[in-house]
Design a protein around this motif. Structure first.
Motif, PDB file in Angstrom:
ATOM      1  N   GLU A   1       1.851   1.393 -10.573  1.00  0.00           N
ATOM      2  CA  GLU A   1       0.636   1.384  -9.738  1.00  0.00           C
ATOM      3  C   GLU A   1      -0.164   0.101  -9.962  1.00  0.00           C
ATOM      4  OE1 GLU A   1      -2.114   4.676  -9.550  1.00  0.00           O
ATOM      5  OE2 GLU A   1      -0.564   6.052 -10.261  1.00  0.00           O
ATOM      6  N   GLN A   2      -0.326  -0.249 -11.226  1.00  0.00           N
ATOM      7  CA  GLN A   2      -1.141  -1.407 -11.559  1.00  0.00           C
ATOM      8  C   GLN A   2      -0.551  -2.684 -10.973  1.00  0.00           C
ATOM      9  OE1 GLN A   2      -4.066  -1.309 -12.845  1.00  0.00           O
ATOM     10  NE2 GLN A   2      -4.332  -3.547 -12.781  1.00  0.00           N
TER      11      GLN A   2
ATOM     12  N   ARG B   1      -1.568  -2.752  -7.390  1.00  0.00           N
ATOM     13  CA  ARG B   1      -3.017  -2.971  -7.285  1.00  0.00           C
ATOM     14  C   ARG B   1      -3.357  -4.445  -7.479  1.00  0.00           C
ATOM     15  NH1 ARG B   1      -6.049   1.550  -7.095  1.00  0.00           N
ATOM     16  NH2 ARG B   1      -5.074   3.518  -7.758  1.00  0.00           N
TER      17      ARG B   1
ATOM     18  N   LEU C   1       2.152   1.670  -3.513  1.00  0.00           N
ATOM     19  CA  LEU C   1       1.080   2.144  -4.376  1.00  0.00           C
ATOM     20  C   LEU C   1       0.848   3.645  -4.173  1.00  0.00           C
ATOM     21  CD1 LEU C   1      -1.255   1.829  -6.341  1.00  0.00           C
ATOM     22  CD2 LEU C   1      -2.670   0.982  -4.438  1.00  0.00           C
TER      23      LEU C   1
ATOM     24  N   ALA D   1      -6.461  -2.764  -2.128  1.00  0.00           N
ATOM     25  CA  ALA D   1      -5.884  -1.628  -2.853  1.00  0.00           C
ATOM     26  C   ALA D   1      -6.641  -0.326  -2.637  1.00  0.00           C
ATOM     27  CB  ALA D   1      -5.826  -1.936  -4.347  1.00  0.00           C
TER      28      ALA D   1
ATOM     29  N   ARG E   1       0.834  -1.208   0.000  1.00  0.00           N
ATOM     30  CA  ARG E   1       0.000   0.000   0.000  1.00  0.00           C
ATOM     31  C   ARG E   1       0.868   1.257   0.000  1.00  0.00           C
ATOM     32  NH1 ARG E   1      -5.368  -0.246   1.889  1.00  0.00           N
ATOM     33  NH2 ARG E   1      -5.033   1.541   3.256  1.00  0.00           N
TER      34      ARG E   1
END
Length: 365
Positions: free
Chosen positions: A62-63, A66, A26, A73, A23
């Motif tokens: 980011e993906q 996630r 992200l 997420a 997290r």
């Protein structure tokens, strides 16, 4: 690199520590992407496209997080304080300053030691650092002349006038005399710095202008004898070896004979890192004056004696730390080390002058 098992994939699912770490990654990737988009909004052309390309790469990262987080997420937070500050700077300050900070941020990426990041992500971050470094170098080149004058002017004003104030104050004269000496030092120093910087930059530009190839010399090329000409000597004088120069000269003449355009030398690029003489002089004058006024502020406010001297030294110390840190950030060096170096040099010069004032006990008439 395969992703660790998640809940619902037949495995035990990510641990609480993994979820916390993912997290954070992200949130940081989201914040870094926002920085590049904010910077892109302030640029155009190629630089805008490059910054948007960096933002797109952060979306790929980011993906990845996630997908690992899955249902965890949602609402990953705002990222580390440093990354959020970078975004705040991107919205409010010059882009060279922000790119220098971003360069440090990319260099601190921990993906190489992160088992849950792919090799491609670690490679991306290394490449991003080089892209940001190159963009920052462009900005540094455009501002280097004026920036140099500003930094030198500010620090000279701080150090020279603090030394003057402390030296005169240590001699035992009244506060009025110290103030007069400080104001005189401010005006004389600012005028001297401004004039000196203008002459320096102007002279450098004139030297470069004398070295730039004649942009009209190419007009003589069609009249040259194909078999006997001195064009190759021009290229040898510019650094090519004999064979390369001869080959290049033949190619240029062939272009001319075929009616093709020959690129002209770009004189403007020679001046890019030097800057304008007027801009450098004015910048040096203003920044010297802004630095030199700090040591006399306590006296302007009516303070006297040791209290005024201590406050002047303290204010100058804060300013030296600040300018040193800014130079460190913009030059890509360690900010704290540059700040402490600036402080040590400034205080060292002031201490010597103060000691001389105590030693001689001279009286200002």
């Amino acid at each position: 690199m395969s992703a660790p098992p998640r809940s619902g994939d037949g495995g035990t699912g990510p641990t609480r520590e993994q979820i916390r770490r993912w997290r954070r990654y992200l949130a940081d990737e989201r914040a870094e992407g926002a920085v590049y988009r904010h910077l892109a909004a302030r640029r155009d052309g190629e630089e805008r496209e490059i910054l948007l390309g960096l933002a797109e790469a952060e979306l790929r990262h980011e993906q990845h997080w996630r997908e690992l987080l899955g249902e965890h997420a949602a609402d990953p937070g705002k990222g580390e304080l440093g990354t959020r500050l970078l975004g705040w700077f991107a919205r409010r300050f010059g882009w060279v300053f922000v790119l220098a900070l971003a360069q440090h941020a990319e260099a601190r990426s921990g993906y190489e030691a992160e088992a849950d990041a792919t090799d491609a992500m670690a490679a991306d971050e290394r490449v991003h650092g080089e892209v940001v470094r190159a963009l920052a170098a462009r900005g540094r080149a455009r501002m280097s002349g004026t920036f140099r004058a500003a930094v030198f002017g500010m620090n000279d004003g701080l150090v020279s006038n603090l030394a003057l104030v402390l030296g005169v104050g240590a001699s035992g004269v009244g506060s009025a005399a110290v103030l007069v000496a400080g104001v005189a030092g401010l005006l004389a120093g600012a005028l001297s710095m401004g004039a000196g910087e203008y002459v320096s930059v102007r002279s450098q530009r004139e030297l470069l202008a004398a070295s730039v190839p004649d942009e009209h010399a190419h007009e003589s090329l069609p009249a040259l004898d194909v078999d006997a000409n001195e064009l190759a000597l021009v290229y040898r004088a510019r650094g090519m070896d004999a064979d390369e120069a001869t080959e290049h000269a033949a190619a240029v003449i062939a272009q001319v004979r075929a009616g093709q355009a020959v690129p002209r030398p770009d004189a403007a690029r020679s001046y890019e890192e030097v800057g304008s003489g007027w801009a450098a002089g004015l910048s040096s004058f203003c920044f010297f004056a802004s630095g030199a006024v700090i040591p006399i502020l306590p006296f302007l406010l009516g303070m006297t004696g040791n209290a005024a001297i201590l406050l002047a030294a303290g204010l100058v110390g804060i300013a030296l730390l600040s300018t040193g840190a800014i130079v460190g950030v913009l030059s890509g060096g360690p900010a704290l080390r540059r700040a402490l170096r600036q402080l040590g040099i400034g205080y060292g010069a002031a201490a010597i002058t103060y000691a001389l004032g105590l030693l001689f006990g001279t009286t200002v008439v």
